[in-house]
Design an enzyme around this catalytic site. Sequence first.
Site, PDB file in Angstrom:
ATOM      1  N   ASP A 172      39.961  50.220  54.732  1.00  0.00           N
ATOM      2  CA  ASP A 172      40.767  49.536  53.730  1.00  0.00           C
ATOM      3  C   ASP A 172      40.200  48.134  53.599  1.00  0.00           C
ATOM      4  OD1 ASP A 172      42.658  48.125  52.264  1.00  0.00           O
ATOM      5  OD2 ASP A 172      44.368  49.098  53.222  1.00  0.00           O
ATOM      6  N   SER A 214      32.280  41.391  36.539  1.00  0.00           N
ATOM      7  CA  SER A 214      32.794  41.852  35.240  1.00  0.00           C
ATOM      8  C   SER A 214      32.488  40.791  34.190  1.00  0.00           C
ATOM      9  CB  SER A 214      34.308  42.081  35.313  1.00  0.00           C
ATOM     10  OG  SER A 214      34.858  42.284  34.021  1.00  0.00           O
ATOM     11  N   TYR A 262      43.543  39.475  37.478  1.00  0.00           N
ATOM     12  CA  TYR A 262      42.260  40.168  37.621  1.00  0.00           C
ATOM     13  C   TYR A 262      41.125  39.280  37.119  1.00  0.00           C
ATOM     14  CZ  TYR A 262      38.507  43.530  36.809  1.00  0.00           C
ATOM     15  OH  TYR A 262      37.292  44.179  36.794  1.00  0.00           O
ATOM     16  N   LYS A 299      37.824  37.688  39.203  1.00  0.00           N
ATOM     17  CA  LYS A 299      36.424  37.880  38.831  1.00  0.00           C
ATOM     18  C   LYS A 299      35.718  36.546  38.557  1.00  0.00           C
ATOM     19  CE  LYS A 299      36.031  42.285  39.347  1.00  0.00           C
ATOM     20  NZ  LYS A 299      35.144  42.828  40.392  1.00  0.00           N
TER      21      LYS A 299
END
Length: 255
Positions: free
Chosen positions: A67, A147, A162, A166
């Site tokens: 994990d 990204s 998010y 990034k």
Amino acid sequence: MVLSLDRWVGKVAVVTGASSGIGAAIVEFLVDNGIIVAGLARRSELVEEKAKQLSGKPGKLHAIKADITKEEDILNAFKWIEENLGHVHILINNAGVAKENFLRNGETADWKQTFDVNVMGLCIATREAIKIMSANNINGHIIHINSVVGHKVVPFPGINVYIASKYAVTALTETLRQELNAIDSKIKTTSISPGLVTSEMTILNTEFSEDRKNVLKSMPILKAEDIAEAVGYVLSTAENVQINELTITPVGEKI
């Protein structure tokens, strides 16, 4: 410039988030090219199934249950790799999570998970890989799967945390490059920033609303294999060549 993965044949690569999507495609590409791959994932059974599918290929895949939000899991994984597979030459920080929520009313647990996976897990894995590379004089390669939203804020509500995670990956890639340069290290660092890719984080995301998934499905999209091939391109460059940032978008993408 002659592009070749020969220098990595028989060497060890670590891929996080290896159970599906981009991670699974990267794993397959590396094994096809003779690389020994340690695939880290919570759903290690999916990596084990992929290893069976890839048996007989030039390289070999090993599944490791981990994990990425738990430091102990990452440390144990690198310890096992070092003791059983050999020194790490390549790290591909691919594990990522995207939660649909807003800053005005979002859940703290979702924000924390996003940063724990996308940023903290990446930092811990990077540290452990560089320790091994530095101790053994390995001119390795650290690749972050970033990204396009790590470079610009897109008008797509509900993914602000998010995007922030990034942006952090973009900064971490460059600060690490400068940090390694300061000690005359030959370890390379690369950020690969895809546009929209078919994965469990996008159109296959079971937590996204149907409206959001329908919007995503209407957009040009890349395949996971496109990103795997980009990883291969970055790794194939000569030892004196470093690609700091590689941006990949589907033709027609407008975000």
